[in-house]
Design a protein around this motif. Sequence first.
Motif, PDB file in Angstrom:
ATOM      1  N   ARG A   1       0.844  -1.203   0.000  1.00 48.03           N
ATOM      2  CA  ARG A   1       0.000   0.000   0.000  1.00 48.03           C
ATOM      3  C   ARG A   1       0.876   1.250   0.000  1.00 48.03           C
ATOM      4  O   ARG A   1       0.521   2.276  -0.596  1.00 48.03           O
ATOM      5  N   GLY A   2       2.019   1.167   0.684  1.00 42.11           N
ATOM      6  CA  GLY A   2       2.941   2.290   0.689  1.00 42.11           C
ATOM      7  C   GLY A   2       3.472   2.591  -0.702  1.00 42.11           C
ATOM      8  O   GLY A   2       3.690   3.760  -1.058  1.00 42.11           O
ATOM      9  N   ARG A   3       3.660   1.556  -1.510  1.00 46.68           N
ATOM     10  CA  ARG A   3       4.139   1.762  -2.879  1.00 46.68           C
ATOM     11  C   ARG A   3       3.106   2.518  -3.713  1.00 46.68           C
ATOM     12  O   ARG A   3       3.457   3.285  -4.602  1.00 46.68           O
ATOM     13  N   LEU A   4       1.816   2.287  -3.407  1.00 43.06           N
ATOM     14  CA  LEU A   4       0.769   2.962  -4.170  1.00 43.06           C
ATOM     15  C   LEU A   4       0.720   4.463  -3.882  1.00 43.06           C
ATOM     16  O   LEU A   4       0.178   5.227  -4.678  1.00 43.06           O
ATOM     17  N   ARG A   5       1.264   4.861  -2.718  1.00 46.57           N
ATOM     18  CA  ARG A   5       1.254   6.290  -2.396  1.00 46.57           C
ATOM     19  C   ARG A   5       2.252   7.066  -3.253  1.00 46.57           C
ATOM     20  O   ARG A   5       2.201   8.287  -3.327  1.00 46.57           O
ATOM     21  N   ASN A   6       3.172   6.340  -3.866  1.00 41.99           N
ATOM     22  CA  ASN A   6       4.095   6.972  -4.798  1.00 41.99           C
ATOM     23  C   ASN A   6       3.513   6.914  -6.201  1.00 41.99           C
ATOM     24  O   ASN A   6       2.635   6.101  -6.492  1.00 41.99           O
ATOM     25  N   GLU A   7       3.992   7.760  -7.060  1.00 44.96           N
ATOM     26  CA  GLU A   7       3.506   7.752  -8.428  1.00 44.96           C
ATOM     27  C   GLU A   7       4.130   6.581  -9.180  1.00 44.96           C
ATOM     28  O   GLU A   7       5.348   6.501  -9.308  1.00 44.96           O
ATOM     29  N   VAL A   8       3.290   5.692  -9.651  1.00 48.09           N
ATOM     30  CA  VAL A   8       3.767   4.518 -10.395  1.00 48.09           C
ATOM     31  C   VAL A   8       2.971   4.427 -11.692  1.00 48.09           C
ATOM     32  O   VAL A   8       1.842   4.930 -11.778  1.00 48.09           O
ATOM     33  N   PRO A   9       3.533   3.803 -12.727  1.00 52.19           N
ATOM     34  CA  PRO A   9       2.797   3.631 -13.989  1.00 52.19           C
ATOM     35  C   PRO A   9       1.513   2.845 -13.758  1.00 52.19           C
ATOM     36  O   PRO A   9       1.399   2.054 -12.817  1.00 52.19           O
TER      37      PRO A   9
ATOM     38  N   LYS B   1      -3.345  -6.121  -7.448  1.00 55.12           N
ATOM     39  CA  LYS B   1      -3.613  -7.565  -7.487  1.00 55.12           C
ATOM     40  C   LYS B   1      -2.826  -8.286  -6.391  1.00 55.12           C
ATOM     41  O   LYS B   1      -3.333  -9.228  -5.771  1.00 55.12           O
ATOM     42  N   GLU B   2      -1.596  -7.840  -6.155  1.00 56.57           N
ATOM     43  CA  GLU B   2      -0.791  -8.456  -5.099  1.00 56.57           C
ATOM     44  C   GLU B   2      -1.399  -8.193  -3.731  1.00 56.57           C
ATOM     45  O   GLU B   2      -1.430  -9.081  -2.872  1.00 56.57           O
ATOM     46  N   ILE B   3      -1.891  -6.966  -3.524  1.00 57.10           N
ATOM     47  CA  ILE B   3      -2.541  -6.649  -2.248  1.00 57.10           C
ATOM     48  C   ILE B   3      -3.783  -7.512  -2.059  1.00 57.10           C
ATOM     49  O   ILE B   3      -4.032  -8.047  -0.962  1.00 57.10           O
ATOM     50  N   GLU B   4      -4.559  -7.659  -3.116  1.00 54.93           N
ATOM     51  CA  GLU B   4      -5.769  -8.476  -3.037  1.00 54.93           C
ATOM     52  C   GLU B   4      -5.438  -9.926  -2.694  1.00 54.93           C
ATOM     53  O   GLU B   4      -6.103 -10.547  -1.853  1.00 54.93           O
ATOM     54  N   ALA B   5      -4.386 -10.473  -3.322  1.00 55.38           N
ATOM     55  CA  ALA B   5      -3.986 -11.852  -3.033  1.00 55.38           C
ATOM     56  C   ALA B   5      -3.483 -11.987  -1.602  1.00 55.38           C
ATOM     57  O   ALA B   5      -3.793 -12.968  -0.904  1.00 55.38           O
ATOM     58  N   LEU B   6      -2.723 -11.001  -1.132  1.00 55.91           N
ATOM     59  CA  LEU B   6      -2.221 -11.029   0.245  1.00 55.91           C
ATOM     60  C   LEU B   6      -3.371 -10.965   1.246  1.00 55.91           C
ATOM     61  O   LEU B   6      -3.380 -11.714   2.242  1.00 55.91           O
ATOM     62  N   GLU B   7      -4.317 -10.090   0.998  1.00 53.31           N
ATOM     63  CA  GLU B   7      -5.444  -9.958   1.922  1.00 53.31           C
ATOM     64  C   GLU B   7      -6.290 -11.221   1.948  1.00 53.31           C
ATOM     65  O   GLU B   7      -6.739 -11.656   3.019  1.00 53.31           O
ATOM     66  N   HIS B   8      -6.502 -11.820   0.777  1.00 50.33           N
ATOM     67  CA  HIS B   8      -7.303 -13.044   0.720  1.00 50.33           C
ATOM     68  C   HIS B   8      -6.593 -14.168   1.479  1.00 50.33           C
ATOM     69  O   HIS B   8      -7.232 -14.909   2.250  1.00 50.33           O
ATOM     70  N   ALA B   9      -5.286 -14.311   1.286  1.00 55.44           N
ATOM     71  CA  ALA B   9      -4.538 -15.357   1.978  1.00 55.44           C
ATOM     72  C   ALA B   9      -4.546 -15.127   3.485  1.00 55.44           C
ATOM     73  O   ALA B   9      -4.757 -16.059   4.269  1.00 55.44           O
ATOM     74  N   ARG B  10      -4.331 -13.863   3.910  1.00 57.19           N
ATOM     75  CA  ARG B  10      -4.330 -13.563   5.349  1.00 57.19           C
ATOM     76  C   ARG B  10      -5.692 -13.867   5.968  1.00 57.19           C
ATOM     77  O   ARG B  10      -5.777 -14.548   7.017  1.00 57.19           O
ATOM     78  N   ASP B  11      -6.766 -13.397   5.347  1.00 50.85           N
ATOM     79  CA  ASP B  11      -8.103 -13.607   5.919  1.00 50.85           C
ATOM     80  C   ASP B  11      -8.472 -15.086   5.945  1.00 50.85           C
ATOM     81  O   ASP B  11      -9.073 -15.571   6.912  1.00 50.85           O
ATOM     82  N   PHE B  12      -8.099 -15.792   4.875  1.00 58.13           N
ATOM     83  CA  PHE B  12      -8.426 -17.220   4.804  1.00 58.13           C
ATOM     84  C   PHE B  12      -7.708 -17.994   5.903  1.00 58.13           C
ATOM     85  O   PHE B  12      -8.331 -18.800   6.622  1.00 58.13           O
ATOM     86  N   LEU B  13      -6.407 -17.760   6.058  1.00 54.43           N
ATOM     87  CA  LEU B  13      -5.629 -18.501   7.065  1.00 54.43           C
ATOM     88  C   LEU B  13      -5.979 -18.051   8.483  1.00 54.43           C
ATOM     89  O   LEU B  13      -5.920 -18.852   9.424  1.00 54.43           O
ATOM     90  N   LYS B  14      -6.353 -16.791   8.642  1.00 54.05           N
ATOM     91  CA  LYS B  14      -6.762 -16.308   9.961  1.00 54.05           C
ATOM     92  C   LYS B  14      -8.067 -16.960  10.389  1.00 54.05           C
ATOM     93  O   LYS B  14      -8.212 -17.392  11.539  1.00 54.05           O
ATOM     94  N   GLU B  15      -9.021 -17.032   9.475  1.00 49.68           N
ATOM     95  CA  GLU B  15     -10.316 -17.634   9.790  1.00 49.68           C
ATOM     96  C   GLU B  15     -10.157 -19.091  10.202  1.00 49.68           C
ATOM     97  O   GLU B  15     -10.869 -19.580  11.078  1.00 49.68           O
ATOM     98  N   ARG B  16      -9.216 -19.788   9.590  1.00 49.17           N
ATOM     99  CA  ARG B  16      -9.000 -21.203   9.898  1.00 49.17           C
ATOM    100  C   ARG B  16      -7.948 -21.432  10.974  1.00 49.17           C
ATOM    101  O   ARG B  16      -7.566 -22.564  11.243  1.00 49.17           O
TER     102      ARG B  16
ATOM    103  N   THR C   1      -1.756  -1.583 -11.338  1.00 47.65           N
ATOM    104  CA  THR C   1      -2.677  -2.722 -11.443  1.00 47.65           C
ATOM    105  C   THR C   1      -2.069  -3.975 -10.830  1.00 47.65           C
ATOM    106  O   THR C   1      -2.741  -4.711 -10.104  1.00 47.65           O
ATOM    107  N   ARG C   2      -0.787  -4.210 -11.108  1.00 48.79           N
ATOM    108  CA  ARG C   2      -0.130  -5.398 -10.567  1.00 48.79           C
ATOM    109  C   ARG C   2      -0.036  -5.321  -9.044  1.00 48.79           C
ATOM    110  O   ARG C   2      -0.266  -6.322  -8.349  1.00 48.79           O
ATOM    111  N   ILE C   3       0.289  -4.153  -8.505  1.00 54.62           N
ATOM    112  CA  ILE C   3       0.401  -4.006  -7.052  1.00 54.62           C
ATOM    113  C   ILE C   3      -0.949  -4.248  -6.383  1.00 54.62           C
ATOM    114  O   ILE C   3      -1.040  -4.897  -5.331  1.00 54.62           O
TER     115      ILE C   3
END
Length: 430
Positions: free
Chosen positions: A351-359, A368-383, A364-366
């Motif tokens: 998220r810190g990288r998004l605060r900087n100006e990036v192409p 997607k990475e945040i979304e994958a990280l959040e999904h993995a964290r929430d999934f493993l936390k719930e279980r 878009t890639r960042i």
Amino acid sequence: MPVLKPISGHGSCAPVQRYLEKNGRALARDFFNFSETPDADLMREPEFGKPFDWAAEMDAFRAECGNDDPWNGKRARTFKHFVLSPSPEDEVSLDELRELAHAWALRFFPEHHIAIIYHDDNENRIPHAHIVVNNTNVVTGRRMHTDNPLDLNRALQEMAAERGLRALSNERPEPSTGFQRLAANEGEPRAKARTLQETYRSRAERRAEAAGGYSWVADIRNRVGVAKGLARNEQEFRSILVMMGVGIEDNSPRARRQDWIFSLADAPARRVSGERLGASFGKAALERRLLGARAEHLPDASSREILRLARKAVELKDLDELDSLSNALEVCGKWRIMSLDAADSAIAAQRGRLRNEVPASQETRIRKEIEALEHARDFLKERKALPLHDVNRRDGRASGKGGWAGEPSGSERSAPQREQPRERREERQR
């Protein structure tokens, strides 16, 4: 020696089915990779149900994938018909012939519709096999391709010799002249990988998923994904595959690239090579990963819990759960996540990288990475499959302190200790 006679088919498979099964002359039938696996003797005992129309399924699938169309101005080769005839001197039984025919067909066409019909209508009543292979790969939807057709017969001779049958030798004589030695030079270009995509999903697989159906290829990929995410060496990888109901074996030594073949233990005819699952599932990629296993690894308690959840998902045929587990492990491995705190830190960093100006493409890639990280964290936390804190770090967070075990925090350092870094900087500047 066994004889292999290849015949190219053009058009529907129905005529060859009628020819092979007319007047009930088939001794037995075997089928692989069809939507249903019929009784091999169903045709001979119709009271158990209607005969299986394997030609119709071959034709329908081939047409659906567009592989009936001409190719480069030539008629499409819609199927291959191989006649495998053992040596009469070997007196091979029907069961022995079936085992050899199975092994040979699955070695070269593990991802195609295969129908094998057995006859003994020759002069000496020697059983032989008619192997009909559809031209369309059931995993990728692509047309059949054989890199070196001579390998089909060479492999058959080797397999016959391994079974104690008469066979031709595939050994080449040693080169005796300069031209022969030049021709025998093994400096061949290295074959390229099938795909550069880390995870590859074929058109047929995507179609099955869109329809909400079962994809055995996706099932194998997810089970292998769990194994590679948990294993720290090849022995552990193989052991976890066994617990997950997956078989593993080497492909043909004559294949264009060496790879592992994965199969379902309860449906061994459903086989797929590692690189068909994606670049990260190929033998070379997996060996590199397992050989250089990171020191940072999930805690043992987390590994045991995730394996328990995966085996339960396999038992219940919960493919969504298995897919989420496989994806979560891939994310943990990529970001070296061993705790929920580590997952939060990785998300905050992105998220810190998004605060900087990036192409825009990088943004878009960042995301997607945040979304994958959040999904993995929430999934493993719930279980409850990940600890809150890294077990290798000092648990001083209750007092607002962090750091490695045994390392004093900034407030705990003595004044001389705090002065040392400044003195070193000043000395370097002088």
